[in-house]
Design a protein around this motif. Sequence first.
Motif, PDB file in Angstrom:
ATOM      1  N   HIS A 141       0.878  -1.183   0.000  1.00  0.00           N
ATOM      2  CA  HIS A 141       0.000   0.000   0.000  1.00  0.00           C
ATOM      3  C   HIS A 141       0.906   1.220   0.000  1.00  0.00           C
ATOM      4  CE1 HIS A 141      -3.186  -2.746   0.887  1.00  0.00           C
ATOM      5  NE2 HIS A 141      -2.529  -3.195   1.946  1.00  0.00           N
ATOM      6  N   TYR A 142       1.068   1.832  -1.168  1.00  0.00           N
ATOM      7  CA  TYR A 142       2.070   2.901  -1.290  1.00  0.00           C
ATOM      8  C   TYR A 142       1.473   4.224  -0.841  1.00  0.00           C
ATOM      9  CZ  TYR A 142       4.155  -0.804  -3.830  1.00  0.00           C
ATOM     10  OH  TYR A 142       4.651  -2.020  -4.173  1.00  0.00           O
ATOM     11  N   GLU A 143       1.329   4.377   0.475  1.00  0.00           N
ATOM     12  CA  GLU A 143       0.769   5.610   0.996  1.00  0.00           C
ATOM     13  C   GLU A 143       1.895   6.511   1.502  1.00  0.00           C
ATOM     14  OE1 GLU A 143      -0.425   4.581   5.378  1.00  0.00           O
ATOM     15  OE2 GLU A 143      -1.580   3.420   3.943  1.00  0.00           O
ATOM     16  N   THR A 144       1.506   7.726   1.905  1.00  0.00           N
ATOM     17  CA  THR A 144       2.524   8.655   2.401  1.00  0.00           C
ATOM     18  C   THR A 144       2.192   9.025   3.840  1.00  0.00           C
ATOM     19  OG1 THR A 144       1.220  10.395   1.407  1.00  0.00           O
ATOM     20  CG2 THR A 144       3.140   9.665   0.186  1.00  0.00           C
ATOM     21  N   SER A 145       3.235   9.340   4.615  1.00  0.00           N
ATOM     22  CA  SER A 145       2.990   9.728   6.005  1.00  0.00           C
ATOM     23  C   SER A 145       2.730  11.234   6.056  1.00  0.00           C
ATOM     24  CB  SER A 145       4.189   9.356   6.873  1.00  0.00           C
ATOM     25  OG  SER A 145       5.159  10.346   6.771  1.00  0.00           O
ATOM     26  N   LYS A 146       1.892  11.633   7.040  1.00  0.00           N
ATOM     27  CA  LYS A 146       1.484  13.048   7.080  1.00  0.00           C
ATOM     28  C   LYS A 146       2.292  13.834   8.131  1.00  0.00           C
ATOM     29  CE  LYS A 146      -2.227  12.164   4.409  1.00  0.00           C
ATOM     30  NZ  LYS A 146      -1.743  10.863   4.012  1.00  0.00           N
ATOM     31  N   ILE A 147       3.427  13.277   8.558  1.00  0.00           N
ATOM     32  CA  ILE A 147       4.186  13.936   9.626  1.00  0.00           C
ATOM     33  C   ILE A 147       4.921  15.157   9.079  1.00  0.00           C
ATOM     34  CG2 ILE A 147       6.081  13.646  11.266  1.00  0.00           C
ATOM     35  CD1 ILE A 147       5.284  10.629  11.233  1.00  0.00           C
ATOM     36  N   ILE A 148       4.635  16.311   9.691  1.00  0.00           N
ATOM     37  CA  ILE A 148       5.355  17.521   9.268  1.00  0.00           C
ATOM     38  C   ILE A 148       6.160  18.026  10.453  1.00  0.00           C
ATOM     39  CG2 ILE A 148       5.111  19.882   8.418  1.00  0.00           C
ATOM     40  CD1 ILE A 148       2.422  18.804   7.138  1.00  0.00           C
ATOM     41  N   ARG A 149       7.466  17.877  10.378  1.00  0.00           N
ATOM     42  CA  ARG A 149       8.368  18.334  11.444  1.00  0.00           C
ATOM     43  C   ARG A 149       9.579  18.956  10.785  1.00  0.00           C
ATOM     44  NH1 ARG A 149       7.842  15.021  16.570  1.00  0.00           N
ATOM     45  NH2 ARG A 149       9.828  15.958  17.048  1.00  0.00           N
ATOM     46  N   ARG A 150      10.258  19.820  11.566  1.00  0.00           N
ATOM     47  CA  ARG A 150      11.411  20.484  10.974  1.00  0.00           C
ATOM     48  C   ARG A 150      12.707  19.750  11.305  1.00  0.00           C
ATOM     49  NH1 ARG A 150      11.347  26.209  10.140  1.00  0.00           N
ATOM     50  NH2 ARG A 150       9.275  26.839   9.455  1.00  0.00           N
ATOM     51  N   ASP A 151      12.619  18.646  12.022  1.00  0.00           N
ATOM     52  CA  ASP A 151      13.837  17.938  12.431  1.00  0.00           C
ATOM     53  C   ASP A 151      14.104  16.723  11.539  1.00  0.00           C
ATOM     54  OD1 ASP A 151      11.837  16.298  13.148  1.00  0.00           O
ATOM     55  OD2 ASP A 151      12.106  16.485  15.314  1.00  0.00           O
ATOM     56  N   GLU A 152      15.016  15.860  12.011  1.00  0.00           N
ATOM     57  CA  GLU A 152      15.418  14.686  11.208  1.00  0.00           C
ATOM     58  C   GLU A 152      14.232  13.764  10.952  1.00  0.00           C
ATOM     59  OE1 GLU A 152      17.163  16.041  13.530  1.00  0.00           O
ATOM     60  OE2 GLU A 152      19.220  16.263  12.806  1.00  0.00           O
ATOM     61  N   ILE A 153      13.306  13.696  11.931  1.00  0.00           N
ATOM     62  CA  ILE A 153      12.143  12.810  11.741  1.00  0.00           C
ATOM     63  C   ILE A 153      11.298  13.321  10.574  1.00  0.00           C
ATOM     64  CG2 ILE A 153      10.008  11.963  12.810  1.00  0.00           C
ATOM     65  CD1 ILE A 153      11.533  11.820  15.418  1.00  0.00           C
ATOM     66  N   GLY A 154      11.171  14.670  10.493  1.00  0.00           N
ATOM     67  CA  GLY A 154      10.441  15.282   9.387  1.00  0.00           C
ATOM     68  C   GLY A 154      11.098  14.940   8.065  1.00  0.00           C
ATOM     69  N   ARG A 155      12.452  14.992   8.059  1.00  0.00           N
ATOM     70  CA  ARG A 155      13.181  14.683   6.816  1.00  0.00           C
ATOM     71  C   ARG A 155      13.031  13.210   6.466  1.00  0.00           C
ATOM     72  NH1 ARG A 155      18.607  17.198   8.368  1.00  0.00           N
ATOM     73  NH2 ARG A 155      19.494  15.781   6.834  1.00  0.00           N
ATOM     74  N   LEU A 156      13.056  12.384   7.522  1.00  0.00           N
ATOM     75  CA  LEU A 156      12.882  10.936   7.315  1.00  0.00           C
ATOM     76  C   LEU A 156      11.507  10.663   6.692  1.00  0.00           C
ATOM     77  CD1 LEU A 156      14.149   8.143   7.890  1.00  0.00           C
ATOM     78  CD2 LEU A 156      12.912   8.129  10.033  1.00  0.00           C
ATOM     79  N   SER A 157      10.496  11.365   7.232  1.00  0.00           N
ATOM     80  CA  SER A 157       9.137  11.202   6.721  1.00  0.00           C
ATOM     81  C   SER A 157       9.066  11.613   5.250  1.00  0.00           C
ATOM     82  CB  SER A 157       8.187  12.049   7.567  1.00  0.00           C
ATOM     83  OG  SER A 157       6.994  12.249   6.903  1.00  0.00           O
ATOM     84  N   ALA A 158       9.699  12.778   4.935  1.00  0.00           N
ATOM     85  CA  ALA A 158       9.688  13.241   3.537  1.00  0.00           C
ATOM     86  C   ALA A 158      10.400  12.222   2.648  1.00  0.00           C
ATOM     87  CB  ALA A 158      10.369  14.603   3.440  1.00  0.00           C
TER      88      ALA A 158
END
Length: 484
Positions: A209-226
């Motif tokens: 299921h090729y979905e995307t995560s909706k996490i918006i953060r300015r740190d490494e976790i945000g970059r990981l999510s992107a």
Amino acid sequence: MKTSIKFKFSIFLAGLLLFTLFILSNLVLKGIKNNQQVQYEQYLEEQVHIANIFFLQSILSESIKVPETFLETKGEEFGKQLELISGQNIVIFNHNGIPVNKKLTKTETAYIQSMLDYALDNKTAYTVKEDILYYFAPLMVEKEQVGAIQFYYSLAENRAFNNYILQLFLYIGGAVFVVSFLLAYVYFRTFAESIVKLLGTVERIGDGHYETSKIIRRDEIGRLSAGINQMSQQIKDTVSSMENEKRKLSLAVNKLSVLDKEQKQFIGNVTHEFKTPLTSIKAYLDLLEMYTDDPDLINTAIVNIKSETIRLYEMVEKVLQLSATEKYEFEYTKERIEIAGLIRSVITPLKGKLDKFGIKLQAELSEAFINADKDSMIIILVNLLDNAIKYNKTQGSIYVKNFIKDSIVIIEITDSGIGIPKDRINKIFEPFYTVDKNRARENGGAGLGLSLAKKLSQVQGGELSVVSTGDEGTTFRVALPIYS
Ligand code: ADP
């Protein structure tokens, strides 16, 4: 049970703080102990100094001026007075190491002996046993040693203070551990929740299921999510293009198998259709061999062998032309052709045939230019006109016209012939298909003309179709792109 990441982080942070506090408390306690040592050493030194002064004063104020004798006679009293002044338990020893103001047990004497030896050797020594500090110093009269003095200094207060500080640190440590764990747990919860969400997204991507995560953060976790989102999109694109390729491949395989089937059928048909005229020719030749002087047979044989040979020749030619269109690079030269003129040039030689069947041909032609291969166009037109004659009724008619519609040049050939059954309209374009075998044979047809004409029209970028058919006749249409 899996330990959550926020619990691990929190316990690690709380543990780290506890460890820091442990090191700190050790340093503080050590500092306190050092300080206490300096203090009681100073204090005891002062006490020794005071004792020596008092000893000197006591000797001077007494009639006995010899210190040794003084110690022997007044030692006990002097000791008591000194204990009163200093507030400490004191033992005074003469220069032989014998206590003069108190009696010591054997164990006590054995325990202190080495330190007493030091003190009698004009040195200071002390040791600590449980809460008592045994302090030994020389007893001096001016610069001369007359014995030794021992203080029992209680360390109970110091120890109690140290215990109190230690307890304080223990309480603080416990509180720091709990509070830091709770604070860290609350603080890391947002991180942990984001990581858990990302984990869920990754697991679902793994399940296709090729979905995307909706996490918006300015740190490494945000970059990981992107990054995960980008990765998911790329996988999705790759998979869909792979599926597309797969679909195309399976279509191509299907098409190939259909083509293979068609080709086998085509070869089967060729063999069959070629066999019929050849059998007929062979039969006549056999008869001629047997009856060499039968003039009627000779004439009939000539006529039949000739017509069958022509039929064979035409068939070979059409099969060759048809297979030529199947070549990867079909050889033809496109040129600017004026279509009305070309139609007229094809109609003219058919005059004799038309007259033979009493068919009237009417043409309504207007100038139009196409970009096509001339030879192919002639084959298309000849086949269509030939069919319009072959499948017409006696005294029938043919109507040929051309016009332009939406940049397409259209040629329509209408006959007043026998028509085509509606359910066979698509079939007639298949090689070797004939609606009526006998009629086709009578007319010398083998069902190749229309399939060749359709193929050639398509190769020119055009199309050949049946516009209408019925009892009144049939209209075929050739549509080709206009010359531009
Ligand atoms: P053939 O050489 O047998 O004419 P074609 O491929 O030209 O082969 O035509 C295939 C079949 O289509 C013919 O046998 C005939 O039954 C039918 N047909 C073609 N043109 C016409 C027409 N104008 N009117 C009626 N039937 C036609």
